[in-house]
Design an enzyme around this catalytic site. Sequence first.
Site, PDB file in Angstrom:
ATOM      1  N   SER A   1     -10.753 -12.070   7.757  1.00  0.00           N
ATOM      2  CA  SER A   1     -10.357 -12.908   6.352  1.00  0.00           C
ATOM      3  C   SER A   1     -10.567 -14.265   6.071  1.00  0.00           C
ATOM      4  O   SER A   1     -10.705 -14.771   5.091  1.00  0.00           O
ATOM      5  CB  SER A   1      -9.069 -12.296   5.955  1.00  0.00           C
ATOM      6  OG  SER A   1      -9.085 -10.851   5.876  1.00  0.00           O
TER       7      SER A   1
ATOM      8  N   HIS B   1       5.634  -4.306  -0.480  1.00  0.00           N
ATOM      9  CA  HIS B   1       6.078  -2.867  -0.404  1.00  0.00           C
ATOM     10  C   HIS B   1       7.458  -2.882   0.572  1.00  0.00           C
ATOM     11  O   HIS B   1       7.381  -3.548   1.508  1.00  0.00           O
ATOM     12  CB  HIS B   1       4.945  -2.150   0.196  1.00  0.00           C
ATOM     13  CG  HIS B   1       5.243  -0.732   0.486  1.00  0.00           C
ATOM     14  ND1 HIS B   1       6.057   0.036  -0.285  1.00  0.00           N
ATOM     15  CD2 HIS B   1       4.763  -0.016   1.837  1.00  0.00           C
ATOM     16  CE1 HIS B   1       6.055   1.420   0.417  1.00  0.00           C
ATOM     17  NE2 HIS B   1       5.381   1.390   1.508  1.00  0.00           N
TER      18      HIS B   1
ATOM     19  N   ASP C   1       1.691  -2.454   6.503  1.00  0.00           N
ATOM     20  CA  ASP C   1       2.963  -2.380   6.757  1.00  0.00           C
ATOM     21  C   ASP C   1       3.109  -2.025   8.514  1.00  0.00           C
ATOM     22  O   ASP C   1       4.297  -2.082   8.935  1.00  0.00           O
ATOM     23  CB  ASP C   1       3.192  -0.977   6.111  1.00  0.00           C
ATOM     24  CG  ASP C   1       3.141  -1.217   4.660  1.00  0.00           C
ATOM     25  OD1 ASP C   1       3.648  -2.380   4.095  1.00  0.00           O
ATOM     26  OD2 ASP C   1       2.141  -0.642   3.966  1.00  0.00           O
TER      27      ASP C   1
ATOM     28  N   TYR D   1      -4.660 -11.599   3.903  1.00  0.00           N
ATOM     29  CA  TYR D   1      -5.972 -11.928   2.870  1.00  0.00           C
ATOM     30  C   TYR D   1      -6.681 -10.582   2.464  1.00  0.00           C
ATOM     31  O   TYR D   1      -7.940 -10.816   2.443  1.00  0.00           O
ATOM     32  CB  TYR D   1      -6.571 -13.216   3.238  1.00  0.00           C
ATOM     33  CG  TYR D   1      -7.311 -13.998   2.043  1.00  0.00           C
ATOM     34  CD1 TYR D   1      -6.649 -14.631   1.119  1.00  0.00           C
ATOM     35  CD2 TYR D   1      -8.754 -13.774   1.886  1.00  0.00           C
ATOM     36  CE1 TYR D   1      -7.307 -15.285   0.051  1.00  0.00           C
ATOM     37  CE2 TYR D   1      -9.376 -14.297   0.744  1.00  0.00           C
ATOM     38  CZ  TYR D   1      -8.584 -15.192  -0.305  1.00  0.00           C
ATOM     39  OH  TYR D   1      -9.322 -15.850  -1.132  1.00  0.00           O
ATOM     40  N   GLY D   2      -5.835  -9.588   2.441  1.00  0.00           N
ATOM     41  CA  GLY D   2      -6.620  -8.217   2.254  1.00  0.00           C
ATOM     42  C   GLY D   2      -6.641  -8.103   0.719  1.00  0.00           C
ATOM     43  O   GLY D   2      -6.680  -8.950  -0.072  1.00  0.00           O
ATOM     44  N   SER D   3      -6.515  -6.831   0.536  1.00  0.00           N
ATOM     45  CA  SER D   3      -6.414  -6.262  -1.109  1.00  0.00           C
ATOM     46  C   SER D   3      -5.464  -7.150  -1.914  1.00  0.00           C
ATOM     47  O   SER D   3      -5.729  -7.717  -2.868  1.00  0.00           O
ATOM     48  CB  SER D   3      -6.096  -5.023  -1.145  1.00  0.00           C
ATOM     49  OG  SER D   3      -5.788  -4.522  -2.295  1.00  0.00           O
ATOM     50  N   GLN D   4      -4.164  -7.221  -1.629  1.00  0.00           N
ATOM     51  CA  GLN D   4      -3.171  -7.890  -2.183  1.00  0.00           C
ATOM     52  C   GLN D   4      -3.206  -9.414  -2.135  1.00  0.00           C
ATOM     53  O   GLN D   4      -3.096 -10.125  -2.803  1.00  0.00           O
ATOM     54  CB  GLN D   4      -1.866  -7.256  -1.823  1.00  0.00           C
ATOM     55  CG  GLN D   4      -1.510  -5.961  -2.525  1.00  0.00           C
ATOM     56  CD  GLN D   4      -1.591  -5.728  -4.091  1.00  0.00           C
ATOM     57  OE1 GLN D   4      -1.139  -6.578  -4.630  1.00  0.00           O
ATOM     58  NE2 GLN D   4      -1.865  -4.912  -4.656  1.00  0.00           N
TER      59      GLN D   4
ATOM     60  N   GLU E   1       2.660   9.339  -2.627  1.00  0.00           N
ATOM     61  CA  GLU E   1       1.322   9.589  -2.025  1.00  0.00           C
ATOM     62  C   GLU E   1       1.343  10.889  -1.167  1.00  0.00           C
ATOM     63  O   GLU E   1       0.088  11.130  -0.847  1.00  0.00           O
ATOM     64  CB  GLU E   1       1.074   8.337  -0.986  1.00  0.00           C
ATOM     65  CG  GLU E   1       1.919   7.875  -0.005  1.00  0.00           C
ATOM     66  CD  GLU E   1       1.839   6.535   0.393  1.00  0.00           C
ATOM     67  OE1 GLU E   1       1.549   5.617  -0.374  1.00  0.00           O
ATOM     68  OE2 GLU E   1       2.454   6.304   1.330  1.00  0.00           O
TER      69      GLU E   1
HETATM   70  P1  NAD Z   1      -4.949  -5.064   3.660  1.00  0.00           P
HETATM   71  O1  NAD Z   1      -5.362  -4.042   4.692  1.00  0.00           O
HETATM   72  O2  NAD Z   1      -6.014  -4.794   2.471  1.00  0.00           O
HETATM   73  O3  NAD Z   1      -5.174  -6.336   4.008  1.00  0.00           O
HETATM   74  C1  NAD Z   1      -4.212  -6.826   5.365  1.00  0.00           C
HETATM   75  C2  NAD Z   1      -4.369  -8.332   5.623  1.00  0.00           C
HETATM   76  O4  NAD Z   1      -3.820  -8.767   6.706  1.00  0.00           O
HETATM   77  C3  NAD Z   1      -6.106  -8.801   6.181  1.00  0.00           C
HETATM   78  O5  NAD Z   1      -6.232  -9.948   5.557  1.00  0.00           O
HETATM   79  C4  NAD Z   1      -5.872  -8.786   7.579  1.00  0.00           C
HETATM   80  O6  NAD Z   1      -6.607  -9.502   8.101  1.00  0.00           O
HETATM   81  C5  NAD Z   1      -4.450  -9.246   7.749  1.00  0.00           C
HETATM   82  N1  NAD Z   1      -3.862  -8.794   8.898  1.00  0.00           N
HETATM   83  C6  NAD Z   1      -4.084  -7.936   9.720  1.00  0.00           C
HETATM   84  N2  NAD Z   1      -3.179  -7.985  11.032  1.00  0.00           N
HETATM   85  C7  NAD Z   1      -2.813  -9.262  10.838  1.00  0.00           C
HETATM   86  C8  NAD Z   1      -1.606  -9.955  11.796  1.00  0.00           C
HETATM   87  N3  NAD Z   1      -1.234  -9.284  12.715  1.00  0.00           N
HETATM   88  N4  NAD Z   1      -1.370 -11.207  11.354  1.00  0.00           N
HETATM   89  C9  NAD Z   1      -1.771 -11.521   9.948  1.00  0.00           C
HETATM   90  N5  NAD Z   1      -2.487 -11.046   9.258  1.00  0.00           N
HETATM   91  C10 NAD Z   1      -3.125  -9.839   9.631  1.00  0.00           C
HETATM   92  O7  NAD Z   1      -3.616  -4.805   3.043  1.00  0.00           O
HETATM   93  P2  NAD Z   1      -2.807  -4.549   1.653  1.00  0.00           P
HETATM   94  O8  NAD Z   1      -3.656  -3.228   1.301  1.00  0.00           O
HETATM   95  O9  NAD Z   1      -3.190  -5.651   0.528  1.00  0.00           O
HETATM   96  O10 NAD Z   1      -1.241  -4.345   1.901  1.00  0.00           O
HETATM   97  C11 NAD Z   1      -0.486  -5.574   2.072  1.00  0.00           C
HETATM   98  C12 NAD Z   1       0.790  -5.119   1.450  1.00  0.00           C
HETATM   99  O11 NAD Z   1       0.677  -4.782   0.265  1.00  0.00           O
HETATM  100  C13 NAD Z   1       1.310  -3.770   2.061  1.00  0.00           C
HETATM  101  O12 NAD Z   1       2.796  -3.924   2.298  1.00  0.00           O
HETATM  102  C14 NAD Z   1       0.995  -2.914   1.295  1.00  0.00           C
HETATM  103  O13 NAD Z   1       1.991  -1.744   1.051  1.00  0.00           O
HETATM  104  C15 NAD Z   1       1.376  -3.713  -0.036  1.00  0.00           C
HETATM  105  N6  NAD Z   1       0.616  -3.195  -1.181  1.00  0.00           N
HETATM  106  C16 NAD Z   1      -0.676  -2.919  -1.218  1.00  0.00           C
HETATM  107  C17 NAD Z   1      -1.251  -2.375  -2.416  1.00  0.00           C
HETATM  108  C18 NAD Z   1      -2.782  -2.104  -2.446  1.00  0.00           C
HETATM  109  O14 NAD Z   1      -3.290  -1.974  -3.604  1.00  0.00           O
HETATM  110  N7  NAD Z   1      -3.465  -2.202  -1.267  1.00  0.00           N
HETATM  111  C19 NAD Z   1      -0.459  -2.168  -3.866  1.00  0.00           C
HETATM  112  C20 NAD Z   1       0.691  -2.589  -3.745  1.00  0.00           C
HETATM  113  C21 NAD Z   1       1.646  -3.022  -2.572  1.00  0.00           C
HETATM  114 MG    MG Z   2       2.244   3.598  -0.335  1.00  0.00          MG
HETATM  115 MG    MG Z   3       1.985   3.310  -4.398  1.00  0.00          MG
END
Ligand code: NAD
Ligand code: MG
Ligand code: MG
Length: 338
Positions: A54, A109, A84, A26-29, A196
């Site tokens: 979260s 991703h 990831d 429940y982070g960014s995405q 990146e």
């Molecule tokens: P984030 O770091 O914002 O959030 C991660 C979430 O996972 C948090 O809610 C955290 O509490 C939870 N978490 C951490 N460890 C955990 C565990 N062991 N078990 C269950 N939950 C756990 O992540 P994000 O940036 O949203 O990235 C998530 C995916 O989306 C990745 O694969 C990333 O590559 C992809 N993605 C991200 C973006 C972006 O803008 N951030 C864009 C496209 C794709």
């Molecule tokens: Mg990337």
């Molecule tokens: Mg990218």
Amino acid sequence: MTAEVFYDDDADLSVIGDRKVAVLGYGSQGHAHALSLRDSGVDVRVGLPEGSKSRPKAEEEGLRVLTPAEAAAEADVIMVLIPDTVQAEVYERDIAPNLSRGDALLFGHGFNIRYDLINPPEGVDVAMVAPKGPGHVVRRQFVDGKGVPCLIAVEQDATGGAQALALAYAKAIGGTRAGVLKTTFTEETETDLFGEQAVLCGGVAELIRAGFDTLVDAGYAPEAAYFEVLHELKLIVDMVNEGGLSNMWYSVSDTAEYGGVTRGPRIVTDETRAEMRRVLGEIQDGSFAREWVAESKTYEQFEKLREDQRNHRIEQVGAGLRDMMPWVGRAAKGGKTA
Ligand code: NAD
Ligand code: MG
Ligand code: MG
Ligand code: MG
Ligand code: MG
Ligand code: MG
């Protein structure tokens, strides 16, 4: 090769309307997907470990929060939106034992699938829905009745319905309002890493540092150097983002344009381009992924490199100057995108 594009009419929400969806993370995405899925009428639960910071945020929104294992067990569509570097471990422990034939495993991703860190069993659909923007923009656009373009990809089509499911999911988070492009896990992962490393994060950071060092070593004030090589970058990037490089060249002075087109190619030389191909090669042959997976176990070398970045003199000068410019805010919360 030009990508196939899908819009609202190409996607059928009812395909995901019959399913039970788990959003892990429940982070960014994760927050953007879970909330928009819910608002689209999808049966969604969030999977987070007990004690996760979260958890209260998701609960305050009225979402059902379970552990990742419980969420995976209950659901037949599992979207993995955790960092990831922890996905493989969470997959082995919490997801794999709860996968049934006909379930779908979705990713934002392609890294873990592309590099075989996660190997889902036959009988399970494996697909990607990757919005091309940070989560808070994905959510904001959805709420405003619009959407952020998404990439979709199908790695394993066990049921024959994997693409229709990915499209329905993309529609439920607003993606098909903007346009959904079809790609593959390999293309998405390799182009994302290359972008990146060579350009967006690695390339730009080194270009800024080298430009700053050149000016300061030549005796110019660090403050003046900071403004010219870092602060003004945002203005340039906004112009490029809004109208491409042509818009930037059009908008800057003729002096900047002439100096840029004649000197730029002396900065990014044939040697730089050859090194870009080597960086791409390490992504394609898996050596970058192996290096990063090993490093992510300890962060030992990585922490030293982070320290070097933090200690560069441009960072001290910049902190002071930004204090004089209160309108220059910190990056929007949850604004990670690369
Ligand atoms: P984030 O770091 O914002 O959030 C991660 C979430 O996972 C948090 O809610 C955290 O509490 C939870 N978490 C951490 N460890 C955990 C565990 N062991 N078990 C269950 N939950 C756990 O992540 P994000 O940036 O949203 O990235 C998530 C995916 O989306 C990745 O694969 C990333 O590559 C992809 N993605 C991200 C973006 C972006 O803008 N951030 C864009 C496209 C794709
Ligand atoms: Mg990337
Ligand atoms: Mg990218
Ligand atoms: Mg299940
Ligand atoms: Mg200037
Ligand atoms: Mg001009």
